[in-house]
Design an enzyme around this catalytic site. Structure first.
Site, PDB file in Angstrom:
ATOM      1  N   LYS A 283       4.935 -62.326 -20.686  1.00 49.99           N
ATOM      2  CA  LYS A 283       3.634 -62.511 -21.312  1.00 49.99           C
ATOM      3  C   LYS A 283       2.567 -61.925 -20.386  1.00 49.99           C
ATOM      4  CE  LYS A 283       0.130 -65.976 -21.476  1.00 49.99           C
ATOM      5  NZ  LYS A 283      -0.819 -64.901 -21.325  1.00 49.99           N
TER       6      LYS A 283
ATOM      7  N   THR B  91      -3.359 -71.964  -9.237  1.00 52.73           N
ATOM      8  CA  THR B  91      -2.543 -73.103  -8.823  1.00 52.73           C
ATOM      9  C   THR B  91      -2.507 -74.158  -9.916  1.00 52.73           C
ATOM     10  OG1 THR B  91      -2.986 -72.687  -6.497  1.00 52.73           O
ATOM     11  CG2 THR B  91      -2.319 -74.910  -7.063  1.00 52.73           C
TER      12      THR B  91
ATOM     13  N   GLU C 259       3.319 -67.498  -7.711  1.00 54.13           N
ATOM     14  CA  GLU C 259       2.384 -66.839  -6.813  1.00 54.13           C
ATOM     15  C   GLU C 259       1.019 -67.353  -7.224  1.00 54.13           C
ATOM     16  OE1 GLU C 259       4.700 -63.971  -4.543  1.00 54.13           O
ATOM     17  OE2 GLU C 259       2.603 -64.626  -4.425  1.00 54.13           O
TER      18      GLU C 259
ATOM     19  N   CYS D 233      -5.629 -62.674  -5.094  1.00 56.45           N
ATOM     20  CA  CYS D 233      -5.180 -63.996  -4.642  1.00 56.45           C
ATOM     21  C   CYS D 233      -5.262 -64.125  -3.120  1.00 56.45           C
ATOM     22  CB  CYS D 233      -3.764 -64.253  -5.138  1.00 56.45           C
ATOM     23  SG  CYS D 233      -2.680 -62.838  -4.941  1.00 56.45           S
TER      24      CYS D 233
ATOM     25  N   GLU E 208     -11.134 -71.734  -4.374  1.00 55.72           N
ATOM     26  CA  GLU E 208     -10.960 -70.298  -4.612  1.00 55.72           C
ATOM     27  C   GLU E 208     -11.991 -69.838  -5.636  1.00 55.72           C
ATOM     28  OE1 GLU E 208      -7.398 -69.017  -6.673  1.00 55.72           O
ATOM     29  OE2 GLU E 208      -7.183 -67.329  -5.302  1.00 55.72           O
TER      30      GLU E 208
END
Lengths: 500, 505
Positions: A193, A248, A269, A303, A400
């Site tokens: 996907k 996350t 990841e 990331c 983040e």
């Protein structure tokens, strides 16, 4: 009718045209989604719709899994030799090379990164990754294990089966090949996907996959939303392994769904808040350049972005001045224009998110040293932004941001900066700048991250593994290490003479 | 001065351009100090094909210097793994492109059938190059934890340097690929001496190496007489490693010369007297086919030729009768003809040698079951010949013949079979045919050979290592193992935390 895109590029950096199927790619054919609905794909530089692509549903995922299973049982898996898989991957790399500029242009249109970056980095590295894993396909060796003379004991490194792969929007093509290349090299079949924000290069690749000669069903691509297609993949009872790159937050959900369904293997990841530690004795000129690359590359949408820049007090003022100068030189504009370094953020949602963090930083009392605002009023452009005088508890230091926004933090004490650098739930990457290599190595070994860059940043190579400690992820991509995650080890004990 | 010749092939109504100079620094050049030429001969017609420059010792020096220069500047540690991979893959593409022409030239010079040269020799060679291209960017050492406080310990797998490679005439293109691919993949440069009997395809391949984009000096090709070029490479003080495939007799000389000169690294692929063991539970039809393949393929000119077959007494008669049928089914003729399954032996020298062994077999009392009669027409033909009633001390049983000459013996017990099979100074290949799995395990363990085939023979794969035990050789080719032969390990201890107190006590 499955969807289709024809597009004419007439830009300062690229002129050309493309025309390709954008339906769901199942069993080697492009098809409509089961509900016939579509998803609009938006050009982040203009905020206008580029095209609409077919939307996949849970039923479509079922169909894709069935096709992948059939292919695995008949023409792929243990039915295709490593040599055959190697040759197909090699052909795919050559097909990508033949269409490199076209792929770059599609990526720029869909994602907003500049044509210069897309062609020199995204597409170039993608091709190298496919070539790299083509070379592994016929080199998957197990072990023979000496026990006694009447036992032949050996391991086989078998493919897992049908694997689900869910990729993000920040490096659409690169993430596509990081996922499919090791999976195919090891003999797995795939249901992938792409991000609903950036499906175009993945879909263009599907035609190249057909043209390269991969049997139908080996690679299947189902464009759709996380809460439908993503959930269907992570909880599917016939998918034996799921690989996810993204936030996350979503990574947790994937892992939960995997546990609840069939305990499928999981690699993740996830996010990061990577520290870049610059000592007094760093080569300052170099540190400034790498720090800028570390933070602003891909508009901060990486990331592993070096979003917390720790500078030792002796170098602080000089660094900040030069770093700010460097950031000012970043030209933000149309990614298809000449001389542009930074394009728009990917979407309205991300734009709002990043601007929200900038707001929060100001409200919490941090000082905007540079930037902090939108660029223009069309397209999701944000100025390169530097915060100073931030405190560790602030959201801009802990969370983040995923945009061109960084925090520069002064430090005195080496032990303390290592503590601060490690004081995060993340552990993806870090960097150390110092001319004293002993100090750099010692520091590098103390940082709790999956990658440490010494006197560089954002260095990638198909042979070097990449992945996170702690809540930045599980497992590794790239290098030989990636193969382990797409392999099931079987031990075979053949009794040739021991009588009970 | 042009260094190429137009070779006419009337049977195919074709002409092939063949370079005739020495290939040094990406150019075809004459010898600097010698007028010597090597004449190449078509073994099917006994006619001269063309003559090429023969390198002298001084030419070898120049080639080595070119390889050294390239190693220091454009190759070795100056080129990335992925660039080496790219070039090897490009070379594979070009060989694929020119496969038909290369196959015809190979058939003309070596005698083997064109279709075998194309589909097997060249097909395998292309895959070999691609296989090692895939390794080129995956040369990994180790990082080794010592105590986490004092040092960073790690290994680097460096390329050895300038490699002399000496290859034989039985599979000219395939042996070229087996040598060149792993050496280039890890970053070595090469001075290649192809066999003086079959240098032509090596010269054509050198053209392709240049077209692929390898920098000058990375591959150099210096056809020469063995005692000149081979000896010069083996004893050269600036060659870091020599790799040789050929006879055990010559292999010894190479190793001696290496020891006497600069203790260069040596790898050797030498002769064999490889046995088949056919047990009573074997599928006899299959075993006979594999045994026939083992001795007839490439007209028996194979280092792993299965030149001895030992059959269990209970199935001896049945097996040998099937074997005779298999052997008789082979069409031996001119390699340029469609129907040919195997060609002549490569040269007059080999022809005399092989017939000498056949005569010796007859003289020592072995019985000719099939073959054993010379043709009256042109061409160095040896029709497959099978001897029975053999004893262990016969020359045909002990020595490597390198032609389609098979000795068939008999045994009663498994122990006897193993003893017969291992009773040789060689140890290259062995085959065992049995449907008893425990027996297969015991016997494959006991056979002293670098490659053991169970219910098969002679089929190799690029990713499975190959080489000899005992006097059949030193080192391995193919698979990941070949990389070790071209790699020199350096251990680095990088101290970052240890301070020395002096004096120690």
């Amino acid at each position: 009718m499955p969807t289709h895109l024809s597009y004419e590029f007439n830009t300062p950096v690229y002129k050309g045209s493309t025309s390709f199927e954008t339906g769901l790619f199942i069993d080697g054919k492009f098809v409509d989604g089961s509900t016939g609905s579509t998803i609009d794909v938006i050009n982040p530089a203009t905020e206008h719709i580029i095209t609409s692509v077919s939307e996949g549903t849970t039923d479509d995922v079922d169909a894709a899994v069935a096709a992948a299973q059939r292919a695995y049982d008949t023409v792929w898996g243990l039915n295709a030799s490593g040599l055959a898989r190697s040759n197909l991957l090699w052909k795919l790399a050559q097909a990508m090379e033949a269409h490199a500029d076209e792929l770059s242009a599609i990526e720029v249109l869909d994602n907003g990164k500049t044509f210069g970056w897309a062609s020199s980095t995204d597409v170039a590295l993608s091709i190298n990754v496919v070539k790299y894993y083509a070379g592994w396909a016929d080199k998957l060796t197990g072990q023979t294990l000496e026990t006694d003379s009447k036992l032949l004991a050996y391991t086989r490194h078998e493919p897992i089966g049908v694997v689900g792969q869910i990729i993000p929007w920040n490096f659409p093509l690169l993430m596509f090949v990081w996922k499919i290349a090791p999976a195919l090299a090891t003999g797995n079949t795939i249901v992938l996907k792409p991000s609903e924000f950036t499906p175009l290069t993945a879909l263009r690749m599907c035609t190249l996959i057909n043209e390269s000669g991969f049997p139908p069903g080996v690679v299947n691509v189902v464009t759709g939303y996380g809460h439908t297609v993503g959930v269907a993949i992570s909880s599917h009872m016939a998918i034996q392994k799921v690989a996810f790159t993204g936030s996350t937050l979503v990574g947790r959900k994937i892992m939960e769904a995997a546990a609840r369904s069939n305990l499928k293997a999981v690699t993740l990841e996830l996010g990061g808040k990577s520290p870049n530690i610059i000592f007094d004795d760093a080569d300052l000129e170099q540190a400034v350049k790498w720090a800028a690359h570390g933070l602003f590359w891909n508009h901060g949408q990486a990331c592993c972005a070096g979003s917390r820049i720790f500078v030792q007090s002796g170098a602080y003022d000089s660094f900040l001045e030069r770093f700010t100068e460097k950031a000012k030189q970043i030209k933000v504009g149309d990614p298809f224009d000449k001389g542009v370094d930074q394009g728009p953020q990917i979407s309205q949602i991300q734009f709002d998110r990043v601007m929200g963090y900038i707001e929060s930083g100001k409200n919490d009392g941090a000082k905007i040293h540079l930037g902090g605002g939108r660029v223009g009023n069309e397209g999701y452009y944000i100025e390169p932004t530097i915060f100073v005088d931030a405190k560790p508890e602030m959201r801009i230091v802990k969370e983040e941001i995923f945009g061109p926004v960084g925090v520069v933090i002064r430090f005195e004490d080496e032990e303390d900066v290592i503590r601060q650098a490690n004081d995060t739930m993340y552990g993806l990457a870090a960097a150390v700048f110092s001319k004293d290599i002993n100090r750099a190595i010692e520091t590098a070994h103390k940082l709790k991250t999956g990658t440490v860059w010494v006197n560089c940043y954002n260095n990638f190579h198909p042979g070097i593994p990449f992945g996170g400690f702690k809540q930045s992820g599980i497992g590794r991509e790239m290098g030989e290490y990636a193969l382990h995650h797409y392999t099931n080890v079987k031990a075979v004990h053949i009794n040739l003479g021991n009588v009970l | 001065m042009a260094h190429s010749v137009s070779v006419k092939i009337p049977k195919l109504n074709k002409t092939i351009e063949v370079p005739t100079g020495l290939f040094i620094n990406n150019e075809f050049v004459p010898s600097v100090d010698s007028q010597e030429r090597i004449e190449t001969v078509n073994p099917a017609t006994e006619e001269v094909i063309c003559s090429i420059v023969a390198a002298s010792e001084k030419d070898i020096d120049i080639a080595v210097a070119a390889a050294r220069q390239a190693f220091k500047t454009t190759w070795g540690k100056n080129v990335t793994g992925w660039e080496r991979a790219r070039l090897l893959n490009k070379l594979a593409d070009l060989i694929e492109r020119d496969a038909q022409e290369l196959a015809e030239l190979e058939a003309l010079n070596n005698g083997k059938p064109v279709k075998m040269a194309r589909d097997f020799d060249i097909g395998d060679s292309v895959q070999c190059l691609r296989y090692y291209a895939g390794w080129a960017d995956k040369i990994t050492g180790q990082s080794i934890e010592v105590d986490n406080k004092s040092k960073l310990a790690f290994t680097r797998h460096d390329p050895i340097g300038v490699c002399g490679q000496i290859i034989p005439w039985n599979y000219p293109i395939n042996m070229w690929a087996w040598k060149v691919a792993p050496a280039l993949a890890v970053g070595c440069t090469i001075v290649m001496k192809p066999s003086e009997l079959t240098p032509l395809t090596a010269l054509k391949l050198s053209e392709l190496a240049k077209e692929a984009g390898f920098p000058p000096g990375v591959i150099n090709t210096v056809p020469s007489l063995g005692p000149v070029g081979g000896a010069a490479l083996a004893s050269h003080h600036d060659v870091d490693k020599v790799a040789f495939t050929g006879s055990t007799v010559t292999g010894r000389k190479i190793m001696e010369a290496a020891a006497k000169s600069n203790l260069k690294k040596v790898s050797l692929e030498l002769g064999g007297k490889s046995p088949h063991l056919v047990f009573e539970s074997a599928d006899l039809e299959q075993a006979a086919s594999w045994a026939a393949l083992g001795i007839c393929y490439n007209s028996g000119q194979d280092c792993t030729a299965g030149s001895r077959v030992y059959v269990q007494d209970t199935v001896y008669d049945k097996f040998t009768s099937i074997l005779v049928d298999r052997v008789k089914a082979l069409v031996v003729g001119d390699g340029l003809e469609e129907a040919t399954g195997a060609g002549p032996v490569v040269s007059k020298g080999q022809y005399d040698r092989v017939w000498g062994y056949i005569d010796s077999g007859k003289a020592e009392g072995a019985h000719v079951l099939v073959g054993g009669e010379k043709r009256q027409s042109k061409g160095y033909y040896v029709d497959p010949t099978v001897f029975t009633n053999i004893t262990s001390d016969m020359k045909i049983v002990k020595e490597e013949i390198f032609g389609p000459v098979l000795s068939v013996g008999v045994f009663k017990t498994e122990e006897e079979a193993i003893a017969l099979a291992n009773d040789t100074t060689y140890g290259l290949g062995a085959g065992l045919h049995s449907n008893d799995a425990n027996q297969c395990m015991r016997v494959s363990s006991a056979l002293e050979a670098g490659t053991v085939w169970v219910n098969q023979y002679n089929i190799l794969n690029n990713n499975v290592p190959f080489g000899g035990k005992k006097q059949s050789g030193i080192g391995r080719e193919l698979g990941s193992y070949a990389l070790e032969e071209y790699t020199s390990v350096k251990a680095i201890h990088w101290n970052f935390g240890d301070k020395l107190d002096w004096p120690l006590y």
